[in-house]
Each structure stands twice: as structure tokens, then as C-alpha cells.
Design a protein around this motif. Structure first.
Motif, short mmCIF file in Angstrom:
data_model
loop_
_atom_site.label_atom_id
_atom_site.label_comp_id
_atom_site.label_asym_id
_atom_site.label_seq_id
_atom_site.Cartn_x
_atom_site.Cartn_y
_atom_site.Cartn_z
N ASN A 129 -12.27 27.88 17.37
CA ASN A 129 -11.42 27.67 18.72
C ASN A 129 -10.11 28.44 18.36
O ASN A 129 -9.68 29.30 19.29
N PHE A 130 -9.45 28.54 17.14
CA PHE A 130 -8.26 29.21 17.07
C PHE A 130 -8.49 30.56 16.93
O PHE A 130 -7.74 31.31 17.63
N TYR A 131 -9.59 31.17 16.57
CA TYR A 131 -9.94 32.50 16.39
C TYR A 131 -10.12 32.99 17.62
O TYR A 131 -9.99 34.05 18.34
#
Length: 462
Positions: free
Chosen positions: A155-157
Motif C-alpha cells: 500500500n505504501f508503494y
């Protein structure tokens, strides 16, 4: 920041449709095609070859290459109508369908085209996040050993890639993307070559060619069938670029006639992509056999694929990321252009839509954009990122998207428009051949969609 009440046309020569003269060349067109075609799809081809085996796998790659060129050949003549050289320009796929097939089929085409481009952008968000995770895991395994517990979420990427795309969406239109397409095309050749080299080295290291004629075995016959159909869907996603072919052709200058340049560019680009597809698909399968990962260069995130040399794996994944920055824009810019034309025609007196601002950023030319375009592009990027976070299933998503756009956009509409353009009568030899060709491709599309959709639902439920 300067403010303008309307978008003025700069001084200079105009084309026959009153727009600024197009300056695209054969090689810029090849770069656009490679940027659109060699994307996340190439990385799934080793897995697809593994599911189909040593005969059906390479055979399917070759068949889809031939189908893609036939599609491009038919569609490139539809850029101008009624005459393919001197007729009126059709600057988009929808415009060509409207002129040659009527408004009803135009709306069906538009829905499928923009849905497919939107889905391709979702697939690119998924692939980019997977590549970023692969870089993190590669470095972790190199430091801690291949049995280390290295966990990196997606999700962060995905959010990071979304932020990058919000900035890149400030590019005004596809005509201003030549430099980005060239960079992306170079990157695609780099990581495809690395995948080829690593696969070849692994085969040499193993001392044998892995795999078999029937492909990867499965516990149940129906599972084998689903996997084979999903593999066909992945190959279908990897090849066609018909949904943006006319938009790319609209960047070409003339003479020579645009359809001639497009056919030459298609032949060159399809030859290059087929070479890399064969090499990556076949050498990947030859290297890993039944253990071939779903994504050749990012299988490391699941403890599969290439681990060493870690720096080369990292570089290859960085090349993929850079390429997908351009690939995302290649598929989103036609959507931006269509939406902005609609906003402008619907609200001709709105300052929110028609008041243009000039943004000056370091190291880049001045950017002119209105607030409506800025808001729409930002929401578009946010939506593709959000959906990718909900369905982060690489192979299944590619298969569904490939099956969804393959027959209607790459086969049906080009064939039907060709019949009208060339005035081909029913039951003539050419009519029968193309009808049979279209029907066979329709069957492949239906079967691929069923297999890929089953895999997507199964992955989500599990």
C-alpha cells in the motif's frame, strides 16, 4: 503564475484540420508503441509459457503477435475516412468508429476503450508497487540471507506511485510526451534484456532446459484448464495496443501518409516486442520450470525467481518503475483529453473549466492547465491507486484486462471498420476470411475471460 482566460493557439503552421502541425516521426511512433506494449505484461509471459508448455506457449506468443499486426494494419487505415490517405482525420478510436460505424457502436467502443485504459493504469500501479517491494526484499535477502523474514507491504508503494503520477499528469497531452516515451522505451528494453540474460544464465547454471510439453501439472484437470486460460489472457494483455493506436497515429507528421508510417512503425515495434517476449517467456520457463514465478523479475517478493546478483535485480526493477511512469501516462492521457473536451463543450462559459493558468517549474517547460483538468486528473490517479490497493493480484488482473479488450477493441471494431472503409461485400473471400478470423478470436477472448475472472475471484476469496 500567469492567468489566461482562454487557451490561445501559438503562431506556426497548421495541419489540414486547423490544429498545430504534428511533428511525430517513425521512431517517435515506435517509442510510443513500445512504451504502451512492453509494460507489466512482459513479466508474466514466463508464467504463461509455463502453464501452456513448450509447444502451446511459444505458439501462442507467435499467434498473438500476428493477430496484433493484422489488427494494427486494419486500424491504421481508419485514421482518415473515407479515403485512408486524403480523407478527414479521425483523431481518436471513438471518432473513427463514429464516422464509419455510427454513434451507437461508438458509445460501446468508448466504454470498452476507456475502461481498458483505466484498467491498464490499475495494473501499472500494482506492478510498480510489486517492483518496489522486490527491491526492498532483494536488499534484505542480500544482507540477512535468503531465509530471512523480510516483509514489505504494497500500500505504501502504491501511494508513492500515485503521488508521482499526480505530478506527471501535469503533462498537457500525448503530443508533449515524446521525451517520456523515449525514456520509457529504453527502460523497457533494458529490463527485458536483463530478464533474458538472467534466464539464460540460470539455464547454463542448471545445465538443462527445464519444463515440459504439457506445462506445469495441476492436482485437478479443471485447475490446469483455468491456469491455461488465464495464461492466454495474460498474453492477450501483453500484445495489443489498438485502444490507443489512432491516438498515437495522430502524433505523426506527414508526408509520408500517416497510415504508411503507422504500419511501418507497427511492424518494427511488434518485431522488437516479440523478440523480447519470446526470450523472456521461454528463457524464464527454461530456467525455473514448474516453479516459474508469476512475475519474472519480482518473484522474489514470494521467495521465487532471481535473488542474485541483487544489484542487477534492483536495477531491472528500477527500470520497470521508470518505464511504468511513462506507460501510465500513455494510457491516461487519452482519457484526460476526452474528459476535458467534454467539460469544455458542456460548460463553455465556466471559468473553472476555461480559465487557464501557467505553472513554471524548475527544469521543465511552462505548463498551462485549468483547475477543472487539475482536479479531474488528480481524482483519476487517486481512483486507480485505490482500486489497485483493493485488488493487488498481478496475473489475474492482467488476464481479465487482456480478455476484456482483446476481441472487441483489437479485432471486432477494426474488422468492421475495414469492411466499411474498403466496401467489402458479404460472402466475398476477404469477408469470409476476416469473419472467421474474428470469430476464432472471439472464442479465445471468452475462454480467457472466464479463466482469468475465476482466478481473480479465487484469489480475492482466499
Amino acid at each position: 503564475m500567469a492567468v489566461h482566460d482562454s487557451l490561445e493557439v501559438a503562431d506556426g503552421s497548421l495541419d489540414d484540420d486547423g490544429r498545430l502541425r504534428r511533428t511525430g516521426t517513425l521512431w517517435s511512433c515506435v517509442a510510443h508503441i513500445i512504451t504502451a506494449v512492453i509494460g507489466s505484461g512482459v513479466l508474466s509471459l514466463a508464467w504463461s509459457t509455463a502453464q501452456l508448455g513448450w509447444i502451446a506457449g511459444p505458439g501462442s506468443l507467435l499467434c498473438f503477435a500476428m493477430v496484433t499486426y493484422i489488427s494494427a494494419f486494419l486500424l491504421s487505415d481508419c485514421y482518415r475516412a473515407p479515403d485512408p490517405v486524403k480523407g478527414t482525420r479521425n483523431c481518436s478510436y471513438m471518432a473513427a468508429v463514429r464516422v464509419l460505424l455510427g454513434p451507437k457502436r461508438m458509445w460501446v467502443c468508448g466504454l470498452l476503450q476507456y475502461l481498458s485504459m483505466y484498467g491498464s493504469d490499475i495494473a501499472y500501479v500494482i506492478t510498480t508497487a510489486t517492483c518496489m517491494r522486490a527491491i526492498g526484499k532483494s536488499n534484505c535477502y542480500h544482507r540477512e540471507g535468503h531465509n530471512a523474514r523480510c516483509h514489505y507491504g504494497s500500500n505504501f508503494y502504491m501511494l508513492l506511485f500515485g503521488i508521482i503520477q499526480i505530478v506527471m499528469s501535469l503533462i498537457p497531452d500525448i503530443h508533449n510526451m515524446k521525451w517520456l516515451s523515449v525514456v520509457a522505451a529504453i527502460m523497457s528494453i533494458c529490463y527485458s534484456s536483463i530478464g533474458l540474460g538472467l534466464g539464460f544464465a540460470k539455464v547454463i547454471e542448471n545445465g538443462r532446459i527445464a519444463g515440459g510439453i504439457a506445462g506445469v501439472p495441476a492436482a485437478k484437470a479443471e485447475k490446469k484448464l483455468w491456469n491455461a486460460l488465464e495464461a492466454l489472457g495474460d498474453i492477450a494483455f501483453a500484445y495489443p495496443y489498438s485502444l490507443i493506436l489512432l491516438e498515437i497515429q495522430d502524433t505523426l507528421g506527414s508526408p509520408p501518409p500517416e497510415n504508411q508510417s503507422m504500419k511501418r512503425a507497427s511492424m518494427i515495434a511488434i518485431f522488437i516486442t516479440t523478440f523480447f517476449y519470446f526470450c523472456c517467456g521461454c528463457f524464464g520457463y527454461a530456467a525455473f520450470g514448474d516453479g516459474t514465478p508469476g512475475n519474472l523479475l519480482t518473484g522474489i517478493v514470494n521467495g521465487e525467481g532471481f535473488f542474485e546478483p541483487f544489484w542487477l535485480v534492483d536495477f531491472a526493477n528500477m527500470c520497470i518503475i521508470i518505464h511504468l511512469v511513462g506507460g501510465y501516462q500513455m494510457y491516461s492521457q487519452p482519457i484526460f483529453a476526452a474528459a476535458e473536451r467534454w467539460f469544455s463543450s458542456t460548460c463553455p462559459n465556466s471559468r473553472f473549466v476555461n480559465k487557464f493558468y501557467t505553472f513554471r517549474l524548475p527544469l521543465v517547460p511552462a505548463i498551462r492547465m485549468n483547475l477543472c483538468s487539475l482536479c479531474f486528473r488528480t481524482v483519476f490517479v487517486i481512483s486507480t491507486t485505490g482500486i489497485a490497493m483493493v485488488f493487488p493480484y498481478f496475473n489475474s488482473v492482467l488476464g481479465v484486462l487482456g480478455a476484456l479488450n482483446f476481441w472487441p477493441l483489437a479485432i471486432y471494431f477494426p474488422v468492421e471498420m475495414y469492411f466499411v472503409q474498403k466496401k467489402i461485400g458479404a460472402w466475398t473471400r476477404k469477408w469470409v476470411i476476416l469473419r472467421t478470423f474474428s470469430f476464432v478470436c472471439f472464442l479465445v477472448t471468452v475462454l480467457s475471460f472466464i479463466g482469468s475472472f475465476e482466478a481473480l475471484i479465487s484469489a480475492k476469496l482466499s
